[in-house]
Design a protein around this motif. Structure first.
Motif, short mmCIF file in Angstrom:
data_model
loop_
_atom_site.label_atom_id
_atom_site.label_comp_id
_atom_site.label_asym_id
_atom_site.label_seq_id
_atom_site.Cartn_x
_atom_site.Cartn_y
_atom_site.Cartn_z
N SER A 51 0.81 -1.22 0.00
CA SER A 51 0.00 0.00 0.00
C SER A 51 0.84 1.26 0.00
O SER A 51 0.30 2.36 -0.01
CB SER A 51 -0.91 0.01 1.24
OG SER A 51 -1.71 -1.14 1.32
N ARG A 297 -4.97 -3.28 3.55
CA ARG A 297 -5.04 -2.71 2.20
C ARG A 297 -6.46 -2.26 1.88
O ARG A 297 -6.67 -1.22 1.25
CB ARG A 297 -4.55 -3.72 1.16
CG ARG A 297 -3.06 -4.02 1.24
CD ARG A 297 -2.56 -4.71 -0.01
NE ARG A 297 -3.28 -5.92 -0.31
CZ ARG A 297 -2.98 -7.11 0.18
NH1 ARG A 297 -1.97 -7.23 1.02
NH2 ARG A 297 -3.67 -8.18 -0.15
N ILE A 301 -6.93 1.66 1.12
CA ILE A 301 -7.01 2.04 -0.29
C ILE A 301 -8.38 1.78 -0.91
O ILE A 301 -8.98 2.67 -1.52
CB ILE A 301 -5.94 1.29 -1.11
CG1 ILE A 301 -4.54 1.71 -0.63
CG2 ILE A 301 -6.08 1.59 -2.59
CD1 ILE A 301 -3.42 0.99 -1.34
#
Length: 307
Positions: A51, A297, A301
């Motif tokens: 990430s 993650r 994101i």
């Protein structure tokens, strides 16, 4: 699986990382000594690397950051890092990003060492590195790749060993001003605070300030609560006191859009400061380590891009 996340699909493609603002994994780990086990570090490292996130945590000393990795692993990574750097300089295109080219560089280095066959032995590694002009200690490097009892190394094993030594997220460790020793592995940036109280105002506000710096304008983060070791090793009153102090400063000082992830759960919402702004709160099952990279993650994101 964290509660309330039925919509998450582990194999869902991730959007490209945003340019400019940063990602942060802010760790709350109540413990009297060291915050990370080797397994915790491996899971967080994997998520942070993928990430491009900065890990912010506190420890009494940067030299004892990871409790279970031990001297052998630290020494192996220290020895192999120059070889990984050499591979990237020699076999990556000029101007390319290290993050995007290191794996192919490691593969090309292996192929240059092993002119025929699919495995390398000690002698072929030493001679191959000498022929390539590797400026480091070829014997020590070969021993790190092929420890006692391991006669051969495959391309996959070779590349994996170099990646472990080369690829690390940015890590910021907040330590007391009088702490001694630097971390040889993993590589970290140490920030000192006055005094020795790890859960005092000076320490925790320094930690929050570093998280803001790493996130930049418009960045995003996750407050990761690693509660298992504290629950098991600390007196209940000490655990509750440390947790209340950490959560108060983090929840009041960090953006309310940053979610809390308890690894493992349950979420101890009774320890939240009274009147704090509400934020998303997730809890993982007891067997959390295998899933932790995927969930970090997701929260860093994928989910923010869906909102």
């Amino acid at each position: 699986m964290p509660t309330g996340m039925e919509e998450f699909r582990p194999n869902e493609p991730e959007p490209k990382a945003r340019i400019g603002p940063g990602f942060v994994v802010y760790i709350v780990a109540p413990n009297d000594d060291m915050p990370l086990s080797g397994a915790d570090f491996s899971a967080i490292r994997s998520a942070a690397v993928q990430s491009d996130a900065t890990v912010v945590l506190s420890a009494r000393s940067a030299s004892g950051l990871v409790i279970e990795e031990g001297k052998k692993v630290a020494e192996s990574n220290r020895v192999l890092r120059p070889l990984a750097d050499f591979a990237v300089r020699r076999f990556s295109p000029a101007g390319s990003s290290k993050a995007g080219s290191h794996q192919s560089a490691f593969q090309h280095l292996f192929e240059a060492i092993v002119l025929s066959g699919k495995e390398a032995v000690y002698r072929s590694v030493v001679e191959g590195l000498q022929n390539l002009g590797f400026p480091g200690d070829t014997a020590a490097t070969a021993e790190a790749l092929l420890p006692v009892g391991i006669p051969k190394v495959t391309k996959q094993e070779f590349c994996s060993s170099l990646a472990d030594a080369f690829v690390h997220p940015e890590m910021v460790v907040v330590c007391p001003k009088n702490s001694k020793g630097a971390a040889e592995w993993p590589q970290v940036r140490t920030v000192h605070f006055p005094g020795t109280d790890m859960t005092g105002e000076a320490a925790l506000k320094t930690k929050v300030a570093e998280a803001w710096k790493a996130a930049g304008r418009g960045g995003h983060g996750v407050i990761l609560v690693l509660a298992a070791r504290g629950r098991c090793s600390m007196a209940p009153a000490d655990y509750e006191r440390q947790m209340r102090q950490e959560l108060k400063v983090a929840m009041e000082g960090l953006p309310s859009r940053w979610p809390l992830l308890w690894a493992p759960g349950p979420a101890e919402v009774g320890l939240f400061p009274i009147g704090c702004k509400q934020r998303s709160n997730w809890a993982m099952q007891q067997a959390y380590l295998a899933e932790l990279p995927g969930w970090l993650r997701y929260l860093l994101i994928i989910r923010p891009n869906k909102l």
